[in-house]
Write a protein that holds these residues in place. Structure first.
Motif, PDB file in Angstrom:
ATOM      1  N   ALA A 284      52.839  37.995  43.143  1.00  0.00           N
ATOM      2  CA  ALA A 284      52.066  39.229  43.008  1.00  0.00           C
ATOM      3  C   ALA A 284      51.445  39.339  41.626  1.00  0.00           C
ATOM      4  O   ALA A 284      50.288  39.767  41.487  1.00  0.00           O
ATOM      5  CB  ALA A 284      52.960  40.434  43.282  1.00  0.00           C
ATOM      6  N   ALA A 285      52.200  38.950  40.591  1.00  0.00           N
ATOM      7  CA  ALA A 285      51.692  39.045  39.228  1.00  0.00           C
ATOM      8  C   ALA A 285      50.478  38.151  39.023  1.00  0.00           C
ATOM      9  O   ALA A 285      49.468  38.568  38.437  1.00  0.00           O
ATOM     10  CB  ALA A 285      52.795  38.682  38.232  1.00  0.00           C
ATOM     11  N   VAL A 286      50.557  36.906  39.490  1.00  0.00           N
ATOM     12  CA  VAL A 286      49.426  35.982  39.350  1.00  0.00           C
ATOM     13  C   VAL A 286      48.214  36.506  40.127  1.00  0.00           C
ATOM     14  O   VAL A 286      47.070  36.453  39.640  1.00  0.00           O
ATOM     15  CB  VAL A 286      49.824  34.576  39.831  1.00  0.00           C
ATOM     16  CG1 VAL A 286      48.601  33.665  39.879  1.00  0.00           C
ATOM     17  CG2 VAL A 286      50.891  33.985  38.913  1.00  0.00           C
ATOM     18  N   ALA A 287      48.451  37.020  41.335  1.00  0.00           N
ATOM     19  CA  ALA A 287      47.346  37.526  42.155  1.00  0.00           C
ATOM     20  C   ALA A 287      46.683  38.726  41.490  1.00  0.00           C
ATOM     21  O   ALA A 287      45.441  38.819  41.452  1.00  0.00           O
ATOM     22  CB  ALA A 287      47.868  37.904  43.544  1.00  0.00           C
ATOM     23  N   LEU A 288      47.477  39.651  40.962  1.00  0.00           N
ATOM     24  CA  LEU A 288      46.905  40.817  40.295  1.00  0.00           C
ATOM     25  C   LEU A 288      46.178  40.430  39.010  1.00  0.00           C
ATOM     26  O   LEU A 288      45.133  41.000  38.679  1.00  0.00           O
ATOM     27  CB  LEU A 288      48.006  41.837  39.990  1.00  0.00           C
ATOM     28  CG  LEU A 288      48.574  42.588  41.194  1.00  0.00           C
ATOM     29  CD1 LEU A 288      49.763  43.435  40.782  1.00  0.00           C
ATOM     30  CD2 LEU A 288      47.510  43.455  41.848  1.00  0.00           C
ATOM     31  N   THR A 316      39.034  40.091  45.997  1.00  0.00           N
ATOM     32  CA  THR A 316      39.576  40.256  47.341  1.00  0.00           C
ATOM     33  C   THR A 316      40.763  39.329  47.573  1.00  0.00           C
ATOM     34  O   THR A 316      41.786  39.730  48.146  1.00  0.00           O
ATOM     35  CB  THR A 316      38.490  39.985  48.389  1.00  0.00           C
ATOM     36  OG1 THR A 316      37.411  40.903  48.195  1.00  0.00           O
ATOM     37  CG2 THR A 316      39.028  40.144  49.799  1.00  0.00           C
ATOM     38  N   ALA A 317      40.650  38.077  47.127  1.00  0.00           N
ATOM     39  CA  ALA A 317      41.750  37.132  47.290  1.00  0.00           C
ATOM     40  C   ALA A 317      42.993  37.622  46.549  1.00  0.00           C
ATOM     41  O   ALA A 317      44.122  37.549  47.062  1.00  0.00           O
ATOM     42  CB  ALA A 317      41.340  35.755  46.778  1.00  0.00           C
ATOM     43  N   GLY A 318      42.810  38.136  45.339  1.00  0.00           N
ATOM     44  CA  GLY A 318      43.940  38.638  44.578  1.00  0.00           C
ATOM     45  C   GLY A 318      44.628  39.791  45.273  1.00  0.00           C
ATOM     46  O   GLY A 318      45.871  39.844  45.355  1.00  0.00           O
ATOM     47  N   ILE A 319      43.855  40.725  45.806  1.00  0.00           N
ATOM     48  CA  ILE A 319      44.428  41.883  46.505  1.00  0.00           C
ATOM     49  C   ILE A 319      45.126  41.432  47.784  1.00  0.00           C
ATOM     50  O   ILE A 319      46.220  41.902  48.119  1.00  0.00           O
ATOM     51  CB  ILE A 319      43.323  42.900  46.837  1.00  0.00           C
ATOM     52  CG1 ILE A 319      42.658  43.418  45.553  1.00  0.00           C
ATOM     53  CG2 ILE A 319      43.878  44.048  47.657  1.00  0.00           C
ATOM     54  CD1 ILE A 319      43.598  44.064  44.571  1.00  0.00           C
ATOM     55  N   ALA A 320      44.503  40.499  48.514  1.00  0.00           N
ATOM     56  CA  ALA A 320      45.060  40.041  49.785  1.00  0.00           C
ATOM     57  C   ALA A 320      46.369  39.280  49.606  1.00  0.00           C
ATOM     58  O   ALA A 320      47.187  39.234  50.526  1.00  0.00           O
ATOM     59  CB  ALA A 320      44.041  39.153  50.504  1.00  0.00           C
ATOM     60  N   VAL A 321      46.573  38.688  48.440  1.00  0.00           N
ATOM     61  CA  VAL A 321      47.838  38.004  48.161  1.00  0.00           C
ATOM     62  C   VAL A 321      48.857  38.976  47.563  1.00  0.00           C
ATOM     63  O   VAL A 321      50.043  38.934  47.890  1.00  0.00           O
ATOM     64  CB  VAL A 321      47.609  36.819  47.207  1.00  0.00           C
ATOM     65  CG1 VAL A 321      48.937  36.219  46.751  1.00  0.00           C
ATOM     66  CG2 VAL A 321      46.765  35.747  47.892  1.00  0.00           C
ATOM     67  N   ALA A 322      48.412  39.873  46.696  1.00  0.00           N
ATOM     68  CA  ALA A 322      49.335  40.763  45.990  1.00  0.00           C
ATOM     69  C   ALA A 322      50.044  41.731  46.938  1.00  0.00           C
ATOM     70  O   ALA A 322      51.258  41.953  46.808  1.00  0.00           O
ATOM     71  CB  ALA A 322      48.582  41.548  44.914  1.00  0.00           C
ATOM     72  N   ALA A 323      49.307  42.323  47.884  1.00  0.00           N
ATOM     73  CA  ALA A 323      49.903  43.344  48.753  1.00  0.00           C
ATOM     74  C   ALA A 323      51.085  42.799  49.564  1.00  0.00           C
ATOM     75  O   ALA A 323      52.179  43.375  49.525  1.00  0.00           O
ATOM     76  CB  ALA A 323      48.840  43.953  49.659  1.00  0.00           C
TER      77      ALA A 323
END
Length: 392
Positions: A284-288, A316-323
């Protein structure tokens, strides 16, 4: 995202003959998920048309998104525990059918005040679907197929950010009220389809819904969870705000910019097995952090460029992985209180989505750059919180 996203506990089928049909559950649940959050994101392309119709400002109209998200999140907290007592199918079908009625009334609203009140009702009734559907999947879908079903639903929820905006932009040519009339018809069909696809309700578990409500304050204070909960609202605040800001600032080429994120959303589920090898908080940290970097660079570009489309894909990719990474971690750390823990996650997630339009309205009057920089800082704070939580 895994089956950790169950929001309540309930009876599990004793043998495979009692499991729900996989294909029809996956299809009906995924489409309903798309419709649910489509009502939040679909309003973004309509704010100018609604503002012109009611002789107000587009910034004021963004409250219609905010109150829907608040009602939606409140519905998560209310209906998840109630479905233990009254049954998954009954709560879901009733909620979606009530949403169809509420959506017709939104289409007929004579002014902003009435529309705000009706959007709260619409969001709350639709909030009966996500947590109860996740509980149903955890109980009534074969274990080997649960991850696929939940991933498909998650894609529906996130895909609505793009598909909902594209549909609304196309329907806007027929008048903004048509978007809600079409949504009402879709919800009515979905209610019938859900009753057909879902198995009859299992006997009540005997658990009082009050038990779930009582444990929630202690979860918010838990050393293992409080930093993660603090990070959750940043996810959709930034995501909703950046698209709303592009609309409010009159960015050109919005149709292509919205469509550019769809391949990313569709690709993320296929990467889930690989991404799952990374611990949840670190993932989550890397994605955010990636989403923060992409958002920050948006402030440095001229709107409408190809670079802007690529950066929106990064965000979008970051949000889709972080959630899903956050919900995985919160679910596992919730232990026996996993259900209430996930209900709080979903409520905070969409509280952030409700805040997004107001953040956009506050900063977008000065151009997209100030808004992008503020959102980049917000996402960076979320990343820092998850890093700190990984050490807990």
């Amino acid at each position: 995202m895994t089956t950790a996203m169950r929001t309540t506990t309930g009876p599990t089928p004793a043998d495979a003959s009692e499991y729900a049909p996989f294909a029809r559950t996956l299809v009906v649940f995924s489409i309903t998920a798309l419709l649910a959050t489509g009502q939040l994101y679909g309003l973004i392309p309509l704010v100018n048309a609604i503002a012109d119709d009611w002789h107000t400002s587009p910034t004021t109209v963004t409250w219609l998104m905010t109150v829907y998200g608040l009602g939606y999140g409140a519905g998560f907290l209310l209906f998840g525990p109630l479905s233990d007592r009254y049954g998954r199918r009954r709560v879901i079908v009733t909620g979606v059918a009530a949403t169809a009625v509420a959506t017709v009334l939104v289409a007929a609203a004579p002014g902003l005040g009435a529309a705000v009140a009706l959007r709260i009702v619409q969001g709350m009734t639709m909030g009966a679907f996500p947590p109860v559907a996740m509980a149903y999947v955890g109980e009534r879908i074969e274990p080997r197929r649960r991850l696929v079903t939940v991933t498909a639903m998650t894609t529906g929820f996130l895909g609505a950010a793009v598909i909902g905006q594209l549909a609304a932009q196309w329907l806007a040519g027929f008048g903004w009220r048509v978007f809600f009339l079409a949504g009402a018809a879709a919800f009515a069909v979905a209610a019938v389809a859900l009753r057909w696809a879902m198995l009859p309700d299992a006997p009540a578990s005997g658990t009082s819904p009050l038990d779930a409500y009582r444990v929630m304050p202690s979860l918010l204070r838990s050393p293992d969870l409080r930093l993660l909960y603090a990070a959750v609202p940043t996810v959709l605040t930034a995501f909703v705000a950046i698209y709303t800001g592009l609309q409010l600032t009159g960015t050109t080429g919005l149709l292509g910019l919205r469509a550019s994120a769809l391949p990313v959303i569709l690709a993320i589920p296929f990467l889930t097995p690989t991404l799952a090898r990374i611990p949840g908080p670190r993932r989550a940290a890397v994605a955010l952090a990636g989403a923060a970097a992409g958002t920050g660079f948006i402030g440095l570009l001229t709107p409408g460029t190809v670079g802007l489309a690529l950066l929106l894909m990064v965000v979008t990719a970051g949000i889709a992985v972080a959630a899903p990474s956050l919900v995985d971690t919160i679910g596992s750390r919730g232990g026996e209180a996993r259900g209430p823990a996930i209900s709080l996650f979903t409520a905070l997630l969409f509280a952030g989505a409700s805040l997004g339009p107001q953040v956009a309205g506050l900063f977008a009057g000065h151009g997209i750059a100030p808004l992008a920089f503020v959102l980049a800082v917000m996402l960076a704070v979320g990343a820092a919180l998850t890093v700190a939580a990984s050490r807990s």
